[in-house]
Design an enzyme around this catalytic site. Structure first.
Site, PDB file in Angstrom:
ATOM      1  N   ASP A 207     -15.231  -1.721  -3.226  1.00  0.00           N
ATOM      2  CA  ASP A 207     -15.412  -0.975  -4.468  1.00  0.00           C
ATOM      3  C   ASP A 207     -14.295   0.064  -4.653  1.00  0.00           C
ATOM      4  O   ASP A 207     -13.721   0.548  -3.679  1.00  0.00           O
ATOM      5  CB  ASP A 207     -16.775  -0.255  -4.388  1.00  0.00           C
ATOM      6  CG  ASP A 207     -17.199   0.340  -5.696  1.00  0.00           C
ATOM      7  OD1 ASP A 207     -17.332  -0.408  -6.677  1.00  0.00           O
ATOM      8  OD2 ASP A 207     -17.416   1.579  -5.745  1.00  0.00           O
ATOM      9  N   GLU A 231     -11.579  -3.857  -5.728  1.00  0.00           N
ATOM     10  CA  GLU A 231     -11.769  -3.661  -7.164  1.00  0.00           C
ATOM     11  C   GLU A 231     -10.716  -2.693  -7.693  1.00  0.00           C
ATOM     12  O   GLU A 231     -10.777  -1.504  -7.393  1.00  0.00           O
ATOM     13  CB  GLU A 231     -13.164  -3.089  -7.440  1.00  0.00           C
ATOM     14  CG  GLU A 231     -13.387  -2.798  -8.913  1.00  0.00           C
ATOM     15  CD  GLU A 231     -14.361  -1.657  -9.185  1.00  0.00           C
ATOM     16  OE1 GLU A 231     -14.872  -1.572 -10.305  1.00  0.00           O
ATOM     17  OE2 GLU A 231     -14.615  -0.837  -8.270  1.00  0.00           O
TER      18      GLU A 231
END
Ligand SMILES: *[C@@H]1O[C@H](CO)[C@@H](O)[C@H](O)[C@H]1NC(C)=O
Length: 460
Positions: A207, A231
């Site tokens: 993330d 990400e």
């Protein structure tokens, strides 16, 4: 003696870890653990998509057929640590070493990983190393980062073009971990190694990659020892490609924006040519994480309800260079909008395996596997404003962004005169290569994926 046993164990663990090379042939099904299946027979709805709906590890374990029957051989699950109250998505950790009790027990999680492995499926864990749950100012409740000195002083990310601010300031109310702090740095690295090996995860989705300095990611990736895809929520190829290296790969947000532009918003299909040229900035496109939809964006069908445009875009994301990731619910035609409406419950649809989209996803996934697309270079075959065609090996894929029926004579193709080439979506839709050309007719905006007829026979 003990030392040799430990070395032996370390070798076994190292052998289990899956590398980028091993992930290349995989196709990932992304699900949200809280939204896939409750696993207790309760198929009632969810009162509030902004809170827990009841999905569990057991529910996933019980319904792996639903995923595997489409041809997927990997799943991506939500972060597993214990989370802040109501954080059903898992991105607001309280205790990094515990397992979210809403999802089940440590044993339930282990059972899920084992069940996947016994089917030959990989498990990708979503992890967060940028921030913790919104507990400020009482950091004492965070395990193991229980002091304020482990965080950057509060400031808000406002200017996304200021990289220092992006790395040092907070995302909303989420305390931003200071990876410059030696305790934080070494603990995050030992934690990732511990959790990967404890459960036997095969890969990671990381993330908020751009919110953490790259020098930390190099070390984190090395400690993880498995393929990791970060990400980097940004459409700028030059910016995003800088995170491949620190991490093995990134989610292909540039492709996401291209597919939205040409298929949802009617943009010119020549954009795909410029895009593929720019994509050479990446060290290795074949291991990027390709996707059309995910939990952070309104679904394609919310932005454009045209099912043929959706099929074109989804097929493109699965057959092009990179590792495909299909977001759960696309196989049921979900059309949820902004978060949390794009995080629908799937359980009412788990028996709905005859739906048009479930069958479509099955076909494109199996096509990629059968044609082993990851082994071949990507070649543009034909481009104009409303039509685009490329090939990988013996596979030719033809796309359009218009509902008008169109015909194109694709003379630059990989086939020989007299070869019979078939579209996988309609049995009997075959053409013979004549005067060197593949005659492509797309009816009312459909997508076609071609293979030699001789290979269609083999499928039986
Ligand atoms: C933080 O955790 C450590 C290790 O469990 C403990 O020794 C220490 O007392 C805790 N500090 C605070 C402020 O809670």
């Amino acid at each position: 003696m003990i030392k040799s046993v430990l070395i032996f164990l370390a070798l076994i663990l190292a052998a289990k870890a899956a590398t980028p090379q091993q992930w290349k042939s995989r196709i990932i099904y992304q699900l949200l653990t809280d939204r896939f299946s409750r696993g207790n027979g309760d198929n009632s709805g969810c009162a509030d998509l902004g809170n827990y709906c009841g999905g569990t590890f057991k529910g996933i374990t019980q319904n792996l057929d639903y995923i595997q029957n489409m041809g997927f051989d990997a799943i991506w699950i939500s972060p597993v640590p214990v989370n802040y109250q109501g954080a059903y998505h898992g991105y607001a950790a309280i205790d990094l070493y515990g397992v979210n009790p809403h999802f089940g027990t440590e044993q339930d999680l282990q059972d899920l990983v084992n069940a996947c492995h016994s089917r030959g499926m990989y498990v990708m864990l979503d992890v967060v190393a940028n921030h913790v749950g919104p507990v400020s100012p009482d950091f004492s409740v965070i395990n193991p980062f229980n002091k304020s000195e482990y965080y950057h002083p509060y400031c808000q990310i406002n200017n996304w073009n200021d990289q220092h601010e992006v790395e040092w300031c907070w995302l909303g109310t989420l305390p931003d971990l200071s990876q410059e702090n030696q305790y934080v740095r070494s603990t995050l690295k030992s934690w990732i190694n511990w959790i990967v090996n404890k459960y036997g995860f095969d890969g990671l989705r990381v993330d908020t990659a751009v919110e953490v300095p790259k020098d930390f990611w190099y070390e984190f990736q090395a400690s993880a020892g498995v393929y990791a895809v970060g990400e980097a929520f940004n459409g700028d190829i030059n910016y995003v490609s800088g995170y491949q290296g620190p991490l093995d790969a990134v989610l292909n947000y540039p492709l996401y924006f291209l597919l939205r532009n040409i298929f949802a918003y009617g943009g010119d299909m020549y954009q795909a040519r410029d895009f593929m040229n720019s994509m050479k900035a990446f060290k290795d496109q074949t291991i990027l994480g390709n996707f059309l939809d995910n939990h952070d964006n309104p679904r394609f069908l919310y932005q454009n309800g045209n099912i043929n445009r959706f099929k074109n875009a989804l097929a493109w994301s699965v057959v092009t260079l990179g590792i495909p990731i299909v977001y759960y619910g696309d196989e049921q035609g979900f059309n949820g909008g902004y978060d949390p409406n794009d995080r629908e419950i799937l359980w009412p649809y788990l028996k709905n395996t005859n739906s048009d989209m479930y069958q479509f996803v099955t076909k494109i996934v199996k096509y990629r596997k059968q044609m082993q697309l990851w082994n071949y270079p990507w070649v543009e075959r034909y481009a104009d404003h409303n039509f685009y065609c490329f090939s990988m090996g013996n596979a030719v894929m033809a796309f359009t962004n218009t509902d008008n029926t169109i015909q194109r004579s694709v003379t630059y193709n990989p086939y020989k005169e007299g070869d019979v080439i078939c579209n996988i979506f309609w049995s009997g839709d075959c053409v013979t290569i004549t005067n060197g050309a593949l005659n492509v007719v797309l009816l009312n905006g459909e997508v076609k994926l071609y293979m030699p007829k001789s290979m269609m026979m083999e499928e039986k």
